[in-house]
Design an enzyme around this catalytic site. Structure first.
Site, mmCIF file in Angstrom:
data_model
loop_
_atom_site.group_PDB
_atom_site.id
_atom_site.type_symbol
_atom_site.label_atom_id
_atom_site.label_comp_id
_atom_site.label_asym_id
_atom_site.label_seq_id
_atom_site.Cartn_x
_atom_site.Cartn_y
_atom_site.Cartn_z
ATOM 1 N N TYR A 1 -103.540 33.422 -7.777
ATOM 2 C CA TYR A 1 -103.917 32.871 -6.454
ATOM 3 C C TYR A 1 -105.383 33.153 -6.154
ATOM 4 C CZ TYR A 1 -99.117 31.660 -5.276
ATOM 5 O OH TYR A 1 -97.874 31.078 -5.265
ATOM 6 N N ARG B 1 -89.453 31.906 14.405
ATOM 7 C CA ARG B 1 -90.779 31.632 13.842
ATOM 8 C C ARG B 1 -91.533 30.521 14.593
ATOM 9 N NH1 ARG B 1 -92.847 31.552 8.955
ATOM 10 N NH2 ARG B 1 -94.509 30.514 10.107
ATOM 11 N N ASP C 1 -94.910 38.799 2.554
ATOM 12 C CA ASP C 1 -95.320 37.883 1.484
ATOM 13 C C ASP C 1 -96.182 38.653 0.495
ATOM 14 O OD1 ASP C 1 -95.287 34.817 0.804
ATOM 15 O OD2 ASP C 1 -97.265 35.559 0.267
ATOM 16 N N ARG D 1 -86.515 29.870 5.403
ATOM 17 C CA ARG D 1 -86.366 28.530 5.955
ATOM 18 C C ARG D 1 -84.999 27.889 5.855
ATOM 19 N NH1 ARG D 1 -91.693 26.102 3.351
ATOM 20 N NH2 ARG D 1 -90.822 27.356 1.663
ATOM 21 N N ARG E 1 -85.676 35.277 -1.383
ATOM 22 C CA ARG E 1 -85.965 34.392 -0.251
ATOM 23 C C ARG E 1 -84.742 34.154 0.626
ATOM 24 N NH1 ARG E 1 -90.744 31.189 -0.586
ATOM 25 N NH2 ARG E 1 -92.228 32.330 -1.856
#
Ligand code: CP3
Length: 339
Positions: free
Chosen positions: A150, A39, A75, A30, A26
């Site tokens: 998921y 973004r 992702d 962010r 990652r």
């Protein structure tokens, strides 16, 4: 510099390195102000299907930190979206699936992945390999268990209760689901390698919820098929909370086993067994502590990592969004300069 001589690829192959290579799970995302800037107003899954944005976001941490590898910005749910599964990534939540998979007829939604479904992935990787020069690009996919969780739960889950109910209660359905996901994952990794990825990482983030004996029965045959199917580039296998699984993960066929922060690397060497490089394993939360603490702990990770046949420095899980990028820059320099 020749790609094959990069410290990252050499460490994955357990060859001598000029310095310990380092990248961060990652690393794109962010924690970086430049990420928020590009973004702004763009939904996550739109960004993942836009080659220009993928290239820019993948390059951002390489420019800022000087890490030894880039990881493709995407992702784990992108190939599922690409075959038509109705899902979204909700900010602050994660992937959410509209129609969860609960029985045999729900499996119809999981058709095979074709290169044309993810042409933006191929396009972005081809552009990236040019921009990156001698820095290797890591392609990735979610592992069947984590993707399955998921799909079965319908979103993020703490206990994976519906997933386990299917695995233990309907093993035939479970294995059929795992086989379908294995086919999709394998194709997605092959597409990334064909486009120019120099290594691949399989993220089985949530598999730490399963004991080793059950991993062997319900999951290992599928992860084995994936690693056998992508021989030719270094393969990294990562999960969180996998201290008790390190031995069986070593059997799945990857070249590099990722270790979270719970097991020291010298102990992980013993659990994984010979013939593997290790990746990890500084606690990402430590980066929120003062630099002196980070430095001490990072040097300890490097020292213990010397017990491994190859060591790729990384965090034990992904960069937390509140991380100060300056800490990651200092950490990268520390790893590169450490003797
Ligand atoms: O830099 C990199 O590592 C590459 C990009 C990457 C992302 N997701 C971008 C992302 C990678 C490798 C992933 C993998 C991924 N996605 C995993 C495996 C790794 C892990 O962390 O265990 C998992 C479990 C997912 C599922 C997922 N997607 C989660 C749990 C989340 C976070 C939800 C949130 O908002 O807290 C996402 C969304 C996501 N994936 C973001 C990013 C940058 C945040 C979305 C945003 O910026 O709007």
């Amino acid at each position: 510099m020749n790609l094959a001589d990069s410290a990252f690829l050499r460490a994955c192959r357990r060859q001598p390195v000029p310095h310990t290579p380092v990248w961060y799970m990652r690393q794109a995302g962010r924690a970086l102000p430049e990420y928020h800037k590009v973004r702004a107003g763009v939904p996550m899954l739109t960004a993942c299907a836009t080659p220009d944005l993928i290239v820019e976001i993948t390059m951002q941490p390489v420019r800022r930190y000087g890490v030894d590898a880039a990881i493709f910005f995407s992702d784990i749910v992108v190939p599922l979206k690409a075959i038509g599964i109705d899902l979204d990534i909700k900010p602050g939540v994660g992937p959410v699936v509209a129609d969860p998979i609960r029985d045999a007829k729900d499996l119809d939604a999981l058709r095979p992945l074709e290169p044309d479904d993810v042409s933006y992935v191929t396009e972005a990787i081809e552009a990236l390999t040019g921009e990156l020069g001698g820095t290797p690009l890591i392609g990735f996919a979610g592992a069947p268990f984590t993707l399955g969780s998921y799909l079965i739960e319908g979103g993020p889950s703490k206990n994976h209760d519906k997933t386990k109910a299917m695995m233990y209660g309907a093993p035939e359905l479970w294995h059929t689901l795992m086989e379908r996901l294995t086919g999709i994952v394998l194709e997605h990794l092959r597409i990334q390698i064909a486009a120019g990825a120099s290594a691949v990482q399989l993220f089985d983030s949530w598999v730490g919820a399963i004991p080793a004996e059950d991993y062997r029965e319900f999951i290992l045959p599928h992860t084995r098929r994936i690693f056998e199917g992508v021989a030719g580039v270094p393969r990294i296998h990562f999960g969180v909370g996998t201290g008790e699984l390190l031995g069986v993960l070593g059997e799945a066929g990857a070249d590099v086993v990722g270790v979270d922060w719970r097991v020291p690397l010298d102990e992980a060497v013993r659990r994984v067994g010979p013939g593997k490089a290790l990746q990890g394993n500084l606690d990402p939360a430590l980066l929120l502590a003062p630099w002196e603490v980070v430095e001490r702990k990072a040097l300890d990770v490097l020292r213990r990592g010397r017990a491994a046949e190859g060591h790729v420095f990384n965090l034990g899980h992904g960069v937390l969004p509140s991380t100060d990028p300056d800490q990651l820059k200092r950490l990268t320099d520390l790893v590169h300069e450490a003797a």
